[in-house]
Design a protein around this motif. Structure first.
Motif, PDB file in Angstrom:
ATOM      1  N   ILE A 158     -34.707 -67.277 -32.136  1.00  0.00           N
ATOM      2  CA  ILE A 158     -36.069 -67.392 -31.585  1.00  0.00           C
ATOM      3  C   ILE A 158     -36.602 -66.005 -31.233  1.00  0.00           C
ATOM      4  CG2 ILE A 158     -37.427 -68.271 -29.642  1.00  0.00           C
ATOM      5  CD1 ILE A 158     -35.581 -70.698 -29.601  1.00  0.00           C
ATOM      6  N   LYS A 159     -35.763 -65.183 -30.607  1.00  0.00           N
ATOM      7  CA  LYS A 159     -36.193 -63.833 -30.223  1.00  0.00           C
ATOM      8  C   LYS A 159     -36.576 -63.019 -31.452  1.00  0.00           C
ATOM      9  CE  LYS A 159     -34.795 -59.798 -27.525  1.00  0.00           C
ATOM     10  NZ  LYS A 159     -33.724 -59.195 -26.672  1.00  0.00           N
ATOM     11  N   TYR A 160     -35.812 -63.177 -32.541  1.00  0.00           N
ATOM     12  CA  TYR A 160     -36.123 -62.447 -33.769  1.00  0.00           C
ATOM     13  C   TYR A 160     -37.517 -62.827 -34.284  1.00  0.00           C
ATOM     14  CZ  TYR A 160     -36.213 -61.121 -38.670  1.00  0.00           C
ATOM     15  OH  TYR A 160     -36.615 -60.598 -39.877  1.00  0.00           O
ATOM     16  N   TYR A 161     -37.773 -64.122 -34.380  1.00  0.00           N
ATOM     17  CA  TYR A 161     -39.071 -64.557 -34.908  1.00  0.00           C
ATOM     18  C   TYR A 161     -40.220 -64.113 -34.003  1.00  0.00           C
ATOM     19  CZ  TYR A 161     -37.080 -67.368 -38.668  1.00  0.00           C
ATOM     20  OH  TYR A 161     -36.438 -67.775 -39.814  1.00  0.00           O
ATOM     21  N   LYS A 162     -39.999 -64.127 -32.711  1.00  0.00           N
ATOM     22  CA  LYS A 162     -41.049 -63.660 -31.795  1.00  0.00           C
ATOM     23  C   LYS A 162     -41.306 -62.171 -31.987  1.00  0.00           C
ATOM     24  CE  LYS A 162     -41.154 -65.390 -27.584  1.00  0.00           C
ATOM     25  NZ  LYS A 162     -40.733 -65.858 -26.238  1.00  0.00           N
ATOM     26  N   GLN A 163     -40.249 -61.407 -32.225  1.00  0.00           N
ATOM     27  CA  GLN A 163     -40.420 -59.979 -32.482  1.00  0.00           C
ATOM     28  C   GLN A 163     -41.173 -59.725 -33.778  1.00  0.00           C
ATOM     29  OE1 GLN A 163     -36.307 -58.704 -32.374  1.00  0.00           O
ATOM     30  NE2 GLN A 163     -36.403 -58.145 -30.204  1.00  0.00           N
ATOM     31  N   GLN A 164     -41.075 -60.682 -34.702  1.00  0.00           N
ATOM     32  CA  GLN A 164     -41.787 -60.552 -35.977  1.00  0.00           C
ATOM     33  C   GLN A 164     -43.224 -61.042 -35.894  1.00  0.00           C
ATOM     34  OE1 GLN A 164     -40.337 -58.926 -38.626  1.00  0.00           O
ATOM     35  NE2 GLN A 164     -38.781 -58.576 -37.030  1.00  0.00           N
ATOM     36  N   GLY A 165     -43.626 -61.492 -34.716  1.00  0.00           N
ATOM     37  CA  GLY A 165     -45.021 -61.891 -34.525  1.00  0.00           C
ATOM     38  C   GLY A 165     -45.285 -63.384 -34.557  1.00  0.00           C
ATOM     39  N   PHE A 166     -44.232 -64.197 -34.598  1.00  0.00           N
ATOM     40  CA  PHE A 166     -44.409 -65.646 -34.603  1.00  0.00           C
ATOM     41  C   PHE A 166     -44.555 -66.171 -33.173  1.00  0.00           C
ATOM     42  CE2 PHE A 166     -42.355 -64.752 -38.604  1.00  0.00           C
ATOM     43  CZ  PHE A 166     -42.965 -65.630 -39.506  1.00  0.00           C
ATOM     44  N   ASN A 167     -45.333 -67.209 -33.033  1.00  0.00           N
ATOM     45  CA  ASN A 167     -45.521 -67.869 -31.740  1.00  0.00           C
ATOM     46  C   ASN A 167     -44.492 -68.996 -31.664  1.00  0.00           C
ATOM     47  OD1 ASN A 167     -46.458 -68.835 -29.315  1.00  0.00           O
ATOM     48  ND2 ASN A 167     -48.340 -69.715 -30.142  1.00  0.00           N
ATOM     49  N   MET A 168     -43.330 -68.719 -31.082  1.00  0.00           N
ATOM     50  CA  MET A 168     -42.216 -69.661 -31.110  1.00  0.00           C
ATOM     51  C   MET A 168     -41.656 -69.879 -29.711  1.00  0.00           C
ATOM     52  SD  MET A 168     -38.783 -69.621 -33.512  1.00  0.00           S
ATOM     53  CE  MET A 168     -39.742 -69.784 -35.036  1.00  0.00           C
ATOM     54  N   ARG A 169     -41.236 -71.095 -29.459  1.00  0.00           N
ATOM     55  CA  ARG A 169     -40.696 -71.474 -28.156  1.00  0.00           C
ATOM     56  C   ARG A 169     -39.534 -72.441 -28.355  1.00  0.00           C
ATOM     57  NH1 ARG A 169     -44.844 -74.508 -24.411  1.00  0.00           N
ATOM     58  NH2 ARG A 169     -45.843 -72.453 -24.555  1.00  0.00           N
ATOM     59  N   GLY A 170     -38.514 -72.316 -27.525  1.00  0.00           N
ATOM     60  CA  GLY A 170     -37.379 -73.231 -27.585  1.00  0.00           C
ATOM     61  C   GLY A 170     -37.723 -74.566 -26.949  1.00  0.00           C
ATOM     62  N   ALA A 171     -37.415 -75.657 -27.628  1.00  0.00           N
ATOM     63  CA  ALA A 171     -37.658 -76.992 -27.082  1.00  0.00           C
ATOM     64  C   ALA A 171     -36.540 -77.355 -26.114  1.00  0.00           C
ATOM     65  CB  ALA A 171     -37.731 -78.021 -28.214  1.00  0.00           C
ATOM     66  N   LYS A 172     -36.867 -78.096 -25.099  1.00  0.00           N
ATOM     67  CA  LYS A 172     -35.903 -78.475 -24.072  1.00  0.00           C
ATOM     68  C   LYS A 172     -34.845 -79.412 -24.648  1.00  0.00           C
ATOM     69  CE  LYS A 172     -35.563 -80.556 -19.469  1.00  0.00           C
ATOM     70  NZ  LYS A 172     -36.295 -81.247 -18.387  1.00  0.00           N
ATOM     71  N   LYS A 173     -33.573 -79.101 -24.339  1.00  0.00           N
ATOM     72  CA  LYS A 173     -32.466 -79.975 -24.726  1.00  0.00           C
ATOM     73  C   LYS A 173     -31.609 -80.244 -23.497  1.00  0.00           C
ATOM     74  CE  LYS A 173     -30.363 -79.287 -28.750  1.00  0.00           C
ATOM     75  NZ  LYS A 173     -29.653 -78.598 -29.865  1.00  0.00           N
ATOM     76  N   PHE A 174     -31.041 -81.414 -23.437  1.00  0.00           N
ATOM     77  CA  PHE A 174     -30.167 -81.772 -22.328  1.00  0.00           C
ATOM     78  C   PHE A 174     -29.205 -82.840 -22.816  1.00  0.00           C
ATOM     79  CE2 PHE A 174     -34.158 -84.076 -22.146  1.00  0.00           C
ATOM     80  CZ  PHE A 174     -33.763 -85.413 -22.119  1.00  0.00           C
ATOM     81  N   GLN A 175     -28.169 -83.098 -22.049  1.00  0.00           N
ATOM     82  CA  GLN A 175     -27.227 -84.138 -22.446  1.00  0.00           C
ATOM     83  C   GLN A 175     -27.961 -85.471 -22.508  1.00  0.00           C
ATOM     84  OE1 GLN A 175     -23.545 -84.076 -20.382  1.00  0.00           O
ATOM     85  NE2 GLN A 175     -22.810 -86.009 -21.213  1.00  0.00           N
ATOM     86  N   GLY A 176     -27.873 -86.120 -23.651  1.00  0.00           N
ATOM     87  CA  GLY A 176     -28.598 -87.370 -23.837  1.00  0.00           C
ATOM     88  C   GLY A 176     -29.940 -87.197 -24.508  1.00  0.00           C
ATOM     89  N   SER A 177     -30.319 -85.953 -24.822  1.00  0.00           N
ATOM     90  CA  SER A 177     -31.652 -85.721 -25.394  1.00  0.00           C
ATOM     91  C   SER A 177     -31.779 -86.271 -26.815  1.00  0.00           C
ATOM     92  CB  SER A 177     -32.002 -84.222 -25.377  1.00  0.00           C
ATOM     93  OG  SER A 177     -31.091 -83.466 -26.154  1.00  0.00           O
ATOM     94  N   ARG A 178     -30.676 -86.342 -27.556  1.00  0.00           N
ATOM     95  CA  ARG A 178     -30.751 -86.914 -28.903  1.00  0.00           C
ATOM     96  C   ARG A 178     -31.224 -88.370 -28.836  1.00  0.00           C
ATOM     97  NH1 ARG A 178     -28.070 -84.880 -33.334  1.00  0.00           N
ATOM     98  NH2 ARG A 178     -27.548 -87.001 -33.998  1.00  0.00           N
ATOM     99  N   LEU A 179     -30.639 -89.121 -27.928  1.00  0.00           N
ATOM    100  CA  LEU A 179     -31.020 -90.527 -27.781  1.00  0.00           C
ATOM    101  C   LEU A 179     -32.444 -90.652 -27.266  1.00  0.00           C
ATOM    102  CD1 LEU A 179     -30.358 -93.527 -27.819  1.00  0.00           C
ATOM    103  CD2 LEU A 179     -29.318 -93.265 -25.559  1.00  0.00           C
ATOM    104  N   GLN A 180     -32.802 -89.850 -26.262  1.00  0.00           N
ATOM    105  CA  GLN A 180     -34.144 -89.929 -25.703  1.00  0.00           C
ATOM    106  C   GLN A 180     -35.199 -89.530 -26.724  1.00  0.00           C
ATOM    107  OE1 GLN A 180     -34.711 -91.359 -22.783  1.00  0.00           O
ATOM    108  NE2 GLN A 180     -32.497 -91.621 -22.603  1.00  0.00           N
ATOM    109  N   ASN A 181     -34.922 -88.504 -27.529  1.00  0.00           N
ATOM    110  CA  ASN A 181     -35.881 -88.072 -28.553  1.00  0.00           C
ATOM    111  C   ASN A 181     -36.025 -89.113 -29.657  1.00  0.00           C
ATOM    112  OD1 ASN A 181     -36.684 -85.587 -27.470  1.00  0.00           O
ATOM    113  ND2 ASN A 181     -34.880 -84.550 -28.291  1.00  0.00           N
TER     114      ASN A 181
END
Length: 446
Positions: free
Chosen positions: A331-354
Motif C-alpha cells: 500500500i505504501k508503495y502505491y501511495k508513493q507512486q501517486g495512487f489514492n489507496m487505503r487499507g480496508a479494515k480486517k478483524f477475526q471473523g471479517s471473512r464471514l461478516q463480509n
C-alpha cells in the motif's frame, strides 16, 4: 417508583421465567428476541445481585449490538441515573452490586479471569464454535445462585452445532425436539431447556414496511427468506451468491447512469505467484440494494512496478482504492507512486461478516466484460468439512475478485434489515403493556 414497560405478549412469559437452566431463542429478523433477552437480564440483575456475562463470537461486534441495546433499554426505562453503562472496560453496573460484563470468543484467554458468573447470554450463538459453547458452560458457576444460560440466534443450517445440540443429531442418533413442533407451538419446555420461537409477526411494534421488506426476500434469496421471515432451520444452498447475474456491458452502464444517488467503490486484492492482483470497480444502488460490477483488472506474476504502470489511470482519476490492509508495504508503495489507496479494515471473523454483507444485496449484476469475476462468482460454492457440512467463510476456490469486493465495500453497510434500529425496538402503541412490580412473578420495583 414502579416502572411500566411495553413488551410483545409472546415474550411476556419468557421475561419472568427463571425456572430452567437453558433458554434457547430462535427466530426471524425483527422478532424482538434480542430486545427481550436484554430486558430480561436487566430485570433479573435489578432484583438479585448477580454477575452476567454477554458473549458474541467477535468482541468488536458487541458494542453496536448487545451493549447499545442494553443501554437503550436502560435509558428508555428512565433508569440511567441508577444503572451505569461504562465503556472502558465495557460493563453495565447496577446499584445493588450486580454487573454485566462482555467478552468475545475471539479472545478466549479473557475468559480465564471470569468468576462467579451465574448468567451467560450468547448472542448469535450459531456463530460461536461448539468448543466455545462448552468452554462457557464451564465458566457458568456460582456457589449459591441458580445458573442460567440464554442462547439467541437466527436459524442457520441444520448442520450447525446449535441445531444438533438442542434439537437432533441424526449421525449420533440424538433426538431432543422436532423443530417443527417448536414453530407450531412457539414455546416448548424439554430437558431443562425453555425453547422459544418467534418471527416478525410476533413483534406488534414493527411497521408494515419492515415486514414487506422481509417478504421480498422470497424472490431473490430463498435461504435468507427461510431464516429472516420464517425463522426456520434448514439446509443451506451451496451457492454463495444466488442473486449474482450477468448482463451486457452497455445495459449495466445504462442502469448505473439511471441511479439517482450512486455510490462508486473500488477494491483491490493483492497476489503474485498463484494468486492474482484483482481490482473491481463497483457501483451501489443503495435505494434498491443492487450492486453493479462493471470493470475488472485480473493478473498474476506481476511485480508492483509493472502493475502500477498498467493501472496508471487510477492516478489520474484519484479514485480511492480499498485494498488488503495485511500488505502495508505494498500500500505504501502505491501511495508513493501517486495512487489514492487505503487499507480496508480486517478483524477475526471479517471473512464471514463480509460474505454476509455481500449476500444482503437483492441483486448483484455483473458486466459481461468482467469475465474473471463471472468465472469466480457465478457458481461460487461453500467449502465443506469432512462431514459434508458447510464452512460459511470458506469456498471451493480462492475467489480473488470476491476479496476485492469485500475490501471495496469497506465502511459501507447494506441496510441489513435484521439490524435496522426498529427491528429490535418497541414503540409506544399501547400494546402489551406490563407493570414491573412485586405482584408480577420475578418483577421488580425501582
Amino acid at each position: 417508583m414502579a416502572v411500566e414497560k411495553e413488551v410483545n405478549p409472546h415474550f411476556e412469559d419468557f421475561i419472568f421465567n427463571w425456572d430452567y437452566k437453558f433458554y434457547f431463542l430462535v427466530g426471524g429478523y425483527g422478532s424482538s428476541k434480542s430486545y427481550h433477552v436484554a430486558l430480561k437480564l436487566i430485570l433479573k440483575l435489578l432484583q438479585e445481585k448477580r454477575t452476567a456475562l454477554v458473549v458474541r463470537e467477535v468482541f468488536d461486534t458487541i458494542r453496536d449490538s448487545c451493549y447499545s441495546l442494553l443501554e437503550e433499554i436502560i435509558t428508555d426505562m428512565g433508569l440511567d441515573d441508577k444503572i451505569k453503562c461504562v465503556t472502558s472496560p465495557m460493563q453495565v453496573k447496577f446499584p445493588n452490586g450486580s454487573k454485566i460484563i462482555f467478552k468475545g470468543m475471539d479472545k478466549p484467554s479473557k475468559l480465564k479471569s471470569i468468576n462467579n458468573v451465574s448468567i451467560v447470554w450468547i448472542e448469535e450463538c450459531s456463530e460461536v464454535k461448539y468448543a466455545g459453547f462448552k468452554e462457557l458452560l464451564g465458566r457458568l458457576r456460582h456457589p449459591s445462585l441458580s445458573l442460567h444460560m440464554i442462547l439467541s440466534t437466527n436459524p442457520v443450517s441444520k448442520d450447525n452445532w446449535a441445531y444438533k445440540h438442542f434439537f437432533r443429531n441424526d449421525k449420533k442418533k440424538i433426538f431432543i425436539l422436532d423443530d417443527e413442533e417448536l414453530y407450531k407451538k412457539g414455546i416448548v419446555i424439554r430437558n431443562n431447556t425453555y425453547y422459544h420461537h418467534s418471527t416478525a409477526d410476533d413483534n406488534l411494534f414493527l411497521p408494515q414496511s419492515y415486514t414487506e421488506q422481509l417478504d421480498e426476500l422470497k424472490t431473490y434469496d430463498p435461504d435468507l427468506y427461510r431464516i429472516a421471515r420464517k425463522g426456520k432451520f434448514g439446509v443451506n444452498g451451496r451457492r454463495v451468491l444466488p442473486q449474482f447475474e450477468v448482463a451486457p456491458h452497455y445495459a449495466v452502464l445504462q442502469s448505473i447512469g439511471n441511479i439517482k444517488n450512486s455510490i462508486k467503490r473500488v477494491g483491490m486484492d493483492f497476489g503474485f505467484e498463484t494468486s492474482y492482483n484483482a481490482i473491481v470497480r463497483m457501483c451501489i444502488d443503495d435505494d434498491n440494494k443492487i450492486l453493479y460490477i462493471y470493470w475488472e483488472y485480473y493478473k498474476n506474476q506481476m511485480t508492483d512496478d509493472k502493475t502500477a504502470i498498467e493501472i496508471a489511470e487510477f492516478k489520474n482519476t484519484q479514485e480511492l482504492i480499498y485494498s488488503d490492509c495485511a500488505e502495508p508495504k505494498t500500500i505504501k508503495y502505491y501511495k508513493q507512486q501517486g495512487f489514492n489507496m487505503r487499507g480496508a479494515k480486517k478483524f477475526q471473523g471479517s471473512r464471514l461478516q463480509n460474505t454476509k454483507k455481500v449476500k444482503r444485496f437483492k441483486k448483484i449484476i455483473c458486466s459481461d466484460n468482467c469475465t474473471n469475476t463471472i468465472e469466480e462468482l457465478k457458481d461460487l460454492t461453500y467449502a465443506v468439512d469432512k462431514n459434508e457440512e458447510i464452512i460459511e467463510d470458506e469456498f471451493n476456490i480462492d475467489p480473488h475478485t470476491f476479496s476485492a469486493i469485500w475490501y471495496g465495500l469497506d465502511g459501507y453497510e447494506v441496510a441489513d434489515i435484521k439490524e435496522q434500529k426498529y427491528a429490535d425496538s418497541v414503540y409506544n402503541k399501547g400494546n402489551g403493556t406490563i407493570k414491573l412490580n412485586q405482584q408480577r412473578k420475578g418483577g421488580a420495583v425501582f
